[in-house]
Design an enzyme around this catalytic site. Structure first.
Site, PDB file in Angstrom:
ATOM      1  N   ARG A   1       0.834  -1.202   0.000  1.00 32.23           N
ATOM      2  CA  ARG A   1       0.000   0.000   0.000  1.00 32.23           C
ATOM      3  C   ARG A   1       0.873   1.258   0.000  1.00 32.23           C
ATOM      4  NH1 ARG A   1      -5.406   1.657   0.463  1.00 32.23           N
ATOM      5  NH2 ARG A   1      -6.182  -0.467   0.434  1.00 32.23           N
TER       6      ARG A   1
ATOM      7  N   GLU B   1     -10.122   5.562   6.773  1.00 30.87           N
ATOM      8  CA  GLU B   1      -8.690   5.862   6.833  1.00 30.87           C
ATOM      9  C   GLU B   1      -8.245   7.143   6.111  1.00 30.87           C
ATOM     10  OE1 GLU B   1      -8.101   1.825   5.232  1.00 30.87           O
ATOM     11  OE2 GLU B   1      -6.390   1.737   6.584  1.00 30.87           O
TER      12      GLU B   1
HETATM   13  N1  MTE Z   1     -12.923   5.135  13.990  1.00 24.49           N
HETATM   14  C1  MTE Z   1     -13.025   4.866  15.310  1.00 24.49           C
HETATM   15  N2  MTE Z   1     -13.828   5.624  16.072  1.00 24.49           N
HETATM   16  N3  MTE Z   1     -12.320   3.847  15.880  1.00 24.49           N
HETATM   17  C2  MTE Z   1     -11.467   3.062  15.143  1.00 24.49           C
HETATM   18  O1  MTE Z   1     -10.837   2.147  15.683  1.00 24.49           O
HETATM   19  N4  MTE Z   1     -10.501   2.597  12.922  1.00 24.49           N
HETATM   20  C3  MTE Z   1     -10.175   3.159  11.601  1.00 24.49           C
HETATM   21  C4  MTE Z   1     -11.400   3.781  10.957  1.00 24.49           C
HETATM   22  N5  MTE Z   1     -12.060   4.656  11.878  1.00 24.49           N
HETATM   23  C5  MTE Z   1     -11.330   3.337  13.741  1.00 24.49           C
HETATM   24  C6  MTE Z   1     -12.129   4.395  13.205  1.00 24.49           C
HETATM   25  C7  MTE Z   1      -9.619   2.163  10.678  1.00 24.49           C
HETATM   26  S1  MTE Z   1      -7.993   1.768  10.811  1.00 24.49           S
HETATM   27  C8  MTE Z   1     -10.378   1.575   9.706  1.00 24.49           C
HETATM   28  S2  MTE Z   1      -9.706   0.521   8.579  1.00 24.49           S
HETATM   29  C9  MTE Z   1     -11.820   1.851   9.578  1.00 24.49           C
HETATM   30  O2  MTE Z   1     -12.288   2.735  10.600  1.00 24.49           O
HETATM   31  C10 MTE Z   1     -12.576   0.537   9.651  1.00 24.49           C
HETATM   32  O3  MTE Z   1     -13.948   0.692   9.620  1.00 24.49           O
HETATM   33  P1  MTE Z   1     -14.794   0.884   8.269  1.00 24.49           P
HETATM   34  O4  MTE Z   1     -14.189   0.019   7.231  1.00 24.49           O
HETATM   35  O5  MTE Z   1     -16.152   0.466   8.681  1.00 24.49           O
HETATM   36  O6  MTE Z   1     -14.692   2.339   7.946  1.00 24.49           O
HETATM   37  N1  LUZ Z   2      -4.751  -4.781   2.582  1.00 23.70           N
HETATM   38  C1  LUZ Z   2      -5.197  -3.535   2.774  1.00 23.70           C
HETATM   39  C2  LUZ Z   2      -4.727  -5.706   3.551  1.00 23.70           C
HETATM   40  O1  LUZ Z   2      -5.203  -2.737   1.857  1.00 23.70           O
HETATM   41  N2  LUZ Z   2      -5.638  -3.202   3.987  1.00 23.70           N
HETATM   42  C3  LUZ Z   2      -5.668  -4.053   5.023  1.00 23.70           C
HETATM   43  O2  LUZ Z   2      -6.072  -3.665   6.105  1.00 23.70           O
HETATM   44  C4  LUZ Z   2      -5.197  -5.380   4.808  1.00 23.70           C
HETATM   45  N3  LUZ Z   2      -5.188  -6.288   5.781  1.00 23.70           N
HETATM   46  C5  LUZ Z   2      -4.741  -7.511   5.541  1.00 23.70           C
HETATM   47  C6  LUZ Z   2      -4.258  -7.816   4.283  1.00 23.70           C
HETATM   48  N4  LUZ Z   2      -4.271  -6.921   3.312  1.00 23.70           N
HETATM   49 MO1  MOS Z   3      -7.557  -0.213   9.307  1.00 22.18          MO
HETATM   50  S1  MOS Z   3      -5.515   0.098   9.470  1.00 22.18           S
HETATM   51  O1  MOS Z   3      -7.374  -0.987   7.756  1.00 22.18           O
HETATM   52  O2  MOS Z   3      -7.734  -1.449  10.424  1.00 22.18           O
END
Ligand code: MTE
Ligand code: LUZ
Ligand code: MOS
Length: 773
Positions: A316, A721
């Protein structure tokens, strides 16, 4: 906030657990009433960064008050393994200690406190081995957890040598602790026939199920993992909840009693991996206008002692090195260095931030080198919005088909008054010798989908009960991001019922099998589509019945506001459901979704790994005290493209939260290991994360008016993210303020990341020395 009952989707709606969160009634794993006989575990940790374990004397641990049992690697009934991709990650160290903090044994006691006290009493007999703590040195010695990655397009070498301007150098960015408020925890309950039920704070229940099954040497069908919610995950509970789930389950299986393992903050930080720190070597060629001509980059990441998710994280990073910019001739290498530290893992952005940050650093340097406005250089390098142009294809071969970089960033540029504020800052800096202001406007483009193609699938399960209420299961996990709220909205919309009639059950491996982690921001994209599939099947069955009962065409049947109607005929939804039951119509359905159109060749690093791109831009303004290195964020204007937002209130929270978390990474959070390789920043006393008081007085967040070009759930876009990368604007605003010391200076402002007060002061002093030269 307006709780809009009539319009379930594409409307503001409070988080389904908001009231429970603020009143303290939301149940987290540690709040589940404990079964009679529950025991408490703690982990005994390695005091050495690298050593051969000759013998471990556990007699004092066993004799400690309240201790019931102690387990080492030899006591694990099945596999001693919790690596998510490569099997190089033992649950308990066996023979070799690979980092300070590595779990070596599990102690089980009558209480949490007694277990923790006993865990400190082991006597290690070791042969100390040289520890590798430096990722650059490790990479130079060929110490890598996976083979190097290489992506090449065009001829970077030739373009670099012929370019009118060229900058070369090294840079680095620090790691980051996830600092979820609820620490890692698992509660394992042994059942009959060797079965195991595990309540666990995890983004990935299916992975926990498989790890526990392997550790106990039983089938996955004998393990049930349940998670109602997490108090934050941020990537830290994607793979690394496994250690805790497996340890609790091993102890519970051995003792045939319920065992809870709850990490306290210090242990959590000492044991688990973080965001990867990155080390860059770059060589960039460009023309008079600041357009990039050739680029060669090597990125080394600190993988830690094992691979964990370092491979996909590096992929990524490579795929986000472009951020918003066309790279015609590039050569990118990525190395995942093996060090004797925690095994680094997923953290919001998953390598994307580390890739994109470098190109933003280069944009900033190119602008300063040429004496141009940094935003002008940035937009000059944007991908071409015309899909027939060559300048619209990413370095990994995917066309940027939905490019809105220009209108989005121009809107922010105008609405946040970039020009006026820049002029005001320059005027301020001329008359202010000590305090300097700076600003920066940075864009974000972020690819949405797991970069491992097969992970892009999800399942849903919808039950309609006879009173017309609906229970929904899906594969996603709730970590505060609001997935359950959005899923509830999707189902309520499809069935034309109010949101209070829909309940989302805890995520449960017994309900939806073989789920992917809730990660890569795809939770709602994937699971929203899966539950929609289930809900549409149910609606179709009920539509056929309503058409039959009313004598009208199916196409005329409408589901809305808890009523089913066609023409003059109407019937409450719950009544129609009862009629369906009497006619023996199935009132529950499953649903499935697999993201279409994505593919990836990992050997060539080419393909179309993403379903679409999410975009954003941010303008930050800071003030820096050049005597102390302290600084403050005065204003932030954020603009984010959530497509047709399923819930603008939740999305705004995600954008603000991601931005502040990214600001923490780039300005205040600093991980420090001492010379023995022990992490010395393992509690909030020494590790500083942003607080409410760090939010700027002017904090404007807007969602860009857009519709996803890709056919996603209600044409929304992911939001989890990408907003973290909006915080680049804070870092480059600080750099701009430091540049204000010597406005005529045309070189690199030597600011390292994170830009802590020490780092700022160092940069200030270097800039001041350019004044006297
Ligand atoms: N928001 C809150 N409040 N708490 C969290 O732990 N994790 C983040 C984001 N937002 C997170 C958050 C991460 S790393 C990801 S990948 C996404 O939420 C995952 O949830 P989604 O795919 O439903 O957006
Ligand atoms: N790829 C990605 C992944 O783009 N995001 C992720 O969180 C992930 N996790 C596991 C394997 N590939
Ligand atoms: Mo989020 S770093 O893809 O849990």
């Amino acid at each position: 906030m307006n709780d809009n009952m009539n319009k379930p989707v594409l409307a503001q709606r409070v988080h389904e657990s908001a009231w429970a969160h603020v009143s303290g009634t939301a149940i987290y794993t540690d709040d589940i009433p404990e079964l009679h006989g529950t025991l408490h575990a703690a982990l005994g940790l390695s005091p050495y960064a690298h050593a051969r374990l000759r013998h471990i004397d556990l007699s004092k641990v066993k004799a400690s008050p309240g201790v019931i049992a102690v387990f080492t690697a030899d006591d694990i009934p099945g596999e001693n393994q919790c690596g998510p991709i490569i099997k190089d990650d033992p649950v308990l160290a066996d023979g070799v200690l690979q980092y300070a903090g590595q779990p070596v044994f599990i102690v089980v006691a009558e209480s949490h406190e007694l277990a923790r006290k006993a865990a400190r009493l082991a006597i290690f007999d070791v042969e100390v081995l040289p520890a590798n703590l430096n990722p650059r040195e490790a990479a130079a010695q060929g110490q890598l957890v996976i083979p190097p990655m290489h992506l090449q397009r065009g001829d970077a070498e030739t373009r670099l040598t012929s370019a009118p301007h060229r900058i070369q150098g090294q840079w680095q960015v620090g790691g980051q602790e996830q600092f979820y408020l609820e620490g890692q925890i698992a509660y394992a309950l042994p059942g009959e026939s060797g079965n195991m039920q595990v309540y666990c704070s995890t983004q990935h229940p299916s992975e926990m199920q498989h790890v526990v099954a392997h550790a106990l040497h039983i089938g996955s069908h004998q393990v049930q993992v349940v998670c109602r919610r997490m108090g934050g995950g941020f990537g830290g509970k994607e793979s690394q909840s496994a250690l805790w789930a497996a340890s609790a389950a091993i102890a519970a299986a051995r003792l045939k009693r319920p065992v809870k393992l709850r990490a306290d903050r210090d242990d959590d930080m000492l044991v688990t991996g973080k965001r990867h720190d990155f080390y860059y070597d770059y060589d960039a060629g460009f023309d008079e206008n600041g357009r990039l001509l050739g680029l060669s980059v090597q990125m080394i990441s600190r993988a830690g002692f094992s691979a964990d998710l370092s491979g996909p994280v590096a992929t990524r990073a490579v795929c986000h090195l472009d951020n918003a910019y066309y790279l015609s001739d590039v050569d990118i290498r990525a190395l995942c260095a093996r060090t004797n530290t925690q095994s680094n893992t997923a953290f919001r952005g998953f390598g994307g931030p580390q890739g994109a940050l470098l190109i933003e650093y280069l944009m900033d340097d190119i602008a300063r080198h040429l004496g141009k406005d940094p935003f002008d250089v940035r937009r000059h390098n944007f991908y071409d919005p015309d899909p027939s142009q060559e300048r619209c294809v990413t370095h990994y071969g995917q066309p940027v088909a939905d490019n809105i970089l220009k209108p989005l960033s121009e809107q922010l540029y105008q609405n946040a008054d970039y020009q006026t504020r820049k002029a005001a800052i320059q005027a301020f800096n001329r008359q202010s010798p000590v305090l300097k202001k700076g600003l920066a406007l940075t864009p974000v483009k972020f690819g949405i989908a797991f970069n491992v193609t097969h992970l892009n699938q999800a399942g849903g399960l919808v039950h309609i009960y006879l009173d017309g209420t609906v229970l929904v299961n899906h594969g996603g996990t709730e970590m505060g991001q609001g997935i359950h709220t959005k899923i509830l909205q999707v189902v309520a919309h499809e069935l034309g019922i109010s949101a209070d009639k829909v309940h989302i059950a805890a995520t449960d491996t017994g309900k939806i099998a073989n789920t992917s982690a809730t990660a890569a921001s795809t939770g709602t994209d994937l699971n929203g589509k899966a539950v929609q599939d289930a809900a549409i099947q149910l609606r179709n069955r009920l539509t056929a019945l309503a058409a039959q009962l009313s004598g009208s065409a199916e196409a005329d049947v409408v589901f809305s506001e808890n009523v089913v109607s066609t023409g003059n005929w109407m019937m409450p939804f719950s009544e129609l459901v009862q009629k369906a039951y009497l006619q023996r119509i199935q009132l529950w359905s499953d649903g499935f979704y697999a993201t279409p159109g994505i593919h990836w060749n990992s050997a060539k690093m080419q393909g179309s790994p993403f379903q679409y791109f999410a975009y954003g831009a941010a303008l930050s303004e800071v003030i820096v005290d050049t005597l102390t290195g302290e600084w403050k964020l005065l204003a932030a204007d954020l603009l984010y493209d959530a497509g047709q937002s399923l819930n603008p209130a939740i999305d705004q929270g995600q954008v603000e939260g991601g931005f502040i978390q990214g600001m923490g990474w780039l300005t205040m959070e600093e991980l420090v290991w001492n010379q023995d390789g022990k992490l010395s920043t393992h509690a909030p006393s020494t590790y500083k994360i942003p607080a409410v008081s760090d939010c700027p007085a002017r904090f404007n967040t807007h969602l860009f008016n857009n519709i996803n070009a890709a056919e996603t759930i209600h044409r929304s876009k992911a939001v989890g993210e990408p907003p973290l990368l909006l915080a680049f604007s804070v870092f480059f605003a600080i750099r701009d303020a430091i540049a204000g010391i010597n406005p005529g200076y045309r070189g690199n402002v030597p600011l390292s990341a994170p830009a802590t007060p020490e780092a700022i002061l160092n940069a200030v002093q270097t800039m001041q020395s350019t004044l006297t030269q």
